[in-house]
Enzyme design. Structure first.
Site, short mmCIF file in Angstrom:
data_model
loop_
_atom_site.label_atom_id
_atom_site.label_comp_id
_atom_site.label_asym_id
_atom_site.label_seq_id
_atom_site.Cartn_x
_atom_site.Cartn_y
_atom_site.Cartn_z
NE ARG A 141 -0.52 0.13 0.56
CZ ARG A 141 -1.10 0.90 -0.34
NH1 ARG A 141 -1.76 1.97 -0.01
NH2 ARG A 141 -1.01 0.58 -1.62
CG HIS A 192 0.81 -0.52 -5.72
ND1 HIS A 192 0.59 0.00 -4.45
CD2 HIS A 192 0.81 0.54 -6.55
CE1 HIS A 192 0.48 1.32 -4.53
NE2 HIS A 192 0.60 1.68 -5.79
CD GLU A 208 -4.64 4.87 -5.76
OE1 GLU A 208 -4.27 5.08 -6.93
OE2 GLU A 208 -4.46 5.67 -4.82
CG ASN A 214 -4.86 4.75 -1.34
OD1 ASN A 214 -4.83 4.26 -0.21
ND2 ASN A 214 -4.29 4.15 -2.38
CE1 TYR A 223 -1.06 10.85 -2.06
CE2 TYR A 223 -2.74 9.34 -2.88
CZ TYR A 223 -1.47 9.56 -2.36
OH TYR A 223 -0.64 8.51 -2.12
CD GLU A 254 -1.27 5.11 -1.93
OE1 GLU A 254 -1.30 6.15 -2.62
OE2 GLU A 254 -1.16 3.98 -2.42
C1 FCB Z 1 -1.45 6.67 -5.70
C2 FCB Z 1 -0.68 5.39 -5.89
C3 FCB Z 1 0.75 5.44 -5.40
C4 FCB Z 1 1.38 6.79 -5.66
C5 FCB Z 1 0.51 7.89 -5.14
C6 FCB Z 1 1.11 9.28 -5.31
O1 FCB Z 1 -2.40 6.77 -6.70
O2 FCB Z 1 -1.33 4.33 -5.27
O3 FCB Z 1 1.44 4.39 -5.99
O4 FCB Z 1 1.65 6.91 -7.00
O5 FCB Z 1 -0.73 7.86 -5.78
#
Ligand code: FCB
Length: 451
Positions: free
Chosen positions: A86, A130, A175, A301, A303, A360
Site C-alpha cells: 500500500r 496521504h 485517515e 488503521n 494502533y 495499518e
Molecule cells: C498513521 C499514519 C501513518 C503513520 C502512522 C504511525 O496515523 O497514517 O502515516 O504516521 O500513523
C-alpha cells in the site's frame, strides 16, 4: 512486555491461504526527491520548514530516498513474501500546482513502481491522499474550499486512467480525521491551522471528494476495489464516572463516527453534532449530510487504546491518551491488542462493511543495532504478533477480514516527530540509506509463509 507465544505457524493458522499480508507506506514519509523531476511543493514541505513544527527540525526532502531506491525496496518486500504493498501517490508530483498541467515524469515514477511490484508478484494498493496536498491548492483554500472536490476528482481520474489497467486496489483517503482535525484544529500537522470550523469544513469536503473520486475510479477501472482508511483506536472512558463515559462517547461520535456514519449512508451522527455545536465548532458552518461512500472494503488503521477523561462539562475539554502506567510504545501509545479484536467486531456489527482490511498496524520502539549488525526488535515483533493474534480472533468471530498491512515497511519520516520514531520492520540508516531487515521482518516473513 508480556510473555507471548509468537510462533508464526500457530498465528497464521486462522487465516485463509490467500489472505492479503502486506506493507504500508506513504509518499512524503519515504520518497524524498522533493524537488526532482518537476514535483511541486506540498503543504508538508511548507509545514516542515516552520520553526518548531517538527521535533527534530527535519523535513521529508530526502527521507528514505525511495524515489531512487524503489527497486531495492520492492525486492526487499518481495523477499519477505509480501502479497501487497500500500503506497500513496504524491499529488504535487503528478500535478505540480494541483490542477491543470500534468507532470509526465512524476506519473512515470508510479508506472515504474507498479511495474516493479507486479513483476515481483506484489499487488499494488494505491492510496490517493496521504496528506501531502499541493501547496498551490492550499493557497486557494485547500480542503476547506469546496472546489477541492473537483480538483481531487480530476487528479484521481488522471491516476486511475494511467494505472487502472494494472491496479485494481484503490484507497481514496488515509485517515481523513487526522488530516482534518490535526491539520486544521490542533495545528500539529500541515497546514498547521487552529480553526475548528475550518476542520469541520475540511472533513465534509473530504467525504464529498471521496464519493466523487470513487465514481471517477469506477468510470475508468474495471473491477476496481475501492476503500478508505479510517483510523479507529479503541476509545475508553478514563473512569466509570458519568462525565468520563459521556466524554468518551462524544469523542468517538464526533471523531470516528463523524466519518464512518456518513460513509455508510447515515449522515452525521447526532451525538457528535451536538458535541461539536456545543463546543462552537460549527459556527458559520452550514452542514448537510454528504453522500454515502460506496465502499468495497473498509480500511482500519489501528494502533492503541485512547482513554478519555473530562476536564469539565464542556465537550472537547478532555484529556485523551494512554492510561498512566499502562504498557506503551515509544509514541506513548497504550498497547491494546484486544482493542483491535473488539474494534473489528464492533465495526462489523455496526456497519456491516463488505470487507475490512487492517490497512495499518505497527509500533515505534527505540531500536538499536546490535554487535552482530542486526536489529533484534523483540518488542515490535511481539506487538505485531499480539495484534495478528487478535485479528485472527476477529476473523474467527465472523468479521470479513481480508488483509493486514504492517505500518511500516521502512523506518521513515514520522510527521511532526521527524526521524525520531522508527516504525519500520526494515531499518533505514539515514546517513547512508542502508536497509537492514529487523527480526520483526523475518518473523513476518515466516508468518506469511506459514512456517
Ligand atoms: C498513521 C499514519 C501513518 C503513520 C502512522 C504511525 O496515523 O497514517 O502515516 O504516521 O500513523
Amino acid at each position: 512486555m508480556p510473555d507471548f507465544d509468537t510462533d508464526p505457524r500457530r498465528l497464521s493458522a486462522p487465516f485463509p491461504a490467500d489472505f492479503t499480508w502486506g506493507f504500508a507506506a506513504s509518499a512524503y514519509q519515504i520518497e524524498g526527491a522533493a524537488t526532482e523531476d518537476g514535483r511541486g511543493a506540498s503543504i508538508w514541505d511548507t509545514f516542515a520548514r516552520r520553526p518548531g513544527a517538527i521535533a527534530d527540525g527535519s523535513t521529508g526532502e530526502v527521507a528514505c530516498d525511495h524515489y531512487h531506491r524503489y527497486r531495492e525496496d520492492v525486492r526487499l518486500m518481495a523477499e519477505l513474501g509480501a502479497r501487497a504493498y500500500r503506497f500513496s501517490v504524491s499529488w504535487p508530483r503528478i500535478l505540480p500546482i494541483g490542477t491543470g498541467a500534468l507532470n509526465r515524469r512524476g506519473l512515470d515514477f508510479y508506472q515504474r513502481l507498479v511495474d516493479a511490484l507486479l513483476e515481483a508478484g506484489v499487488r499494488p494498493l494505491v492510496n490517493l491522499f496521504h496528506w501531502d496536498l499541493p501547496q498551490a491548492l492550499q493557497d486557494r483554500g485547500g480542503f476547506a474550499n469546496p472546489e477541492v472536490i473537483g480538483w481531487f476528482t480530476d487528479y484521481t481520474s488522471v491516476v486511475a486512467t494511467t494505472l487502472g489497467d494494472r491496479v485494481k486496489d484503490w484507497m481514496t483517503f488515509n485517515e481523513p480525521a487526522v488530516y482534518a482535525f490535526l491539520g486544521h484544529a490542533d495545528g500539529i500537522h500541515a497546514p498547521g491551522l487552529l480553526e475548528w470550523p475550518t476542520a469541520i469544513r475540511v472533513a465534509d469536503n473530504e467525504l464529498r471528494a471521496h464519493a466523487a473520486a470513487a465514481q471517477a475510479i469506477r468510470a475508468v477501472v474495471d473491477e476496481a476495489k475501492i476503500g478508505v482508511a479510517i483510523d479507529v483506536n479503541q476509545v475508553a472512558p478514563a473512569t466509570d464516572s458519568e462525565r468520563d463515559r459521556l466524554a468518551a462517547m462524544q469523542w468517538s461520535s464526533g471523531r470516528d463516527a463523524w466519518f464512518l456514519d456518513p460513509l455508510f449512508g447515515r449522515g452525521y451522527p447526532a451525538l457528535g453534532l451536538e458535541a461539536h455545536r456545543e463546543a462552537g465548532h460549527l459556527e458559520g458552518v452550514d452542514l448537510t449530510d454528504p453522500p454515502a461512500g460506496d465502499l468495497d472494503y473498509l480500511g482500519l488503521n489501528y494502533y492503541r487504546r485512547d482513554s478519555v477523561s473530562a476536564k469539565s462539562d464542556l465537550p472537547f475539554d478532555w484529556e485523551i491518551g494512554a492510561v498512566p502506567g499502562s504498557e506503551q510504545t515509544q509514541m506513548d501509545w497504550h498497547v491494546a491488542p484486544d482493542g483491535l479484536r473488539d474494534t473489528l467486531i464492533d465495526l462489523n456489527a455496526t456497519y456491516a462493511p463488505r470487507e475490512i482490511a487492517i490497512t495499518e498496524n505497527g509500533a515505534a520502539y527505540p531500536d538499536g543495532v546490535a554487535k552482530d549488525g542486526q536489529v533484534h526488535d523483540q518488542d515490535r515483533l511481539v506487538y505485531l504478533a499480539r495484534h495478528v493474534s487478535a485479528a485472527g480472533e476477529a476473523l474467527a468471530a465472523g468479521v470479513p477480514l481480508t488483509g493486514y498491512y504492517v505500518w511500516s515497511l521502512l523506518d521513515n519520516y514520522e510527521w511532526s516527530l521527524g526521524y525520531s520514531r522508527r516504525f519500520g520492520v526494515i531499518r533505514v540508516d539515514f546517513d547512508d540509506q542502508r536497509r537492514t531487515p529487523k527480526d520483526s521482518a523475518r518473523w513476518y516473513q515466516r508468518l506469511i509463509a506459514r512456517e
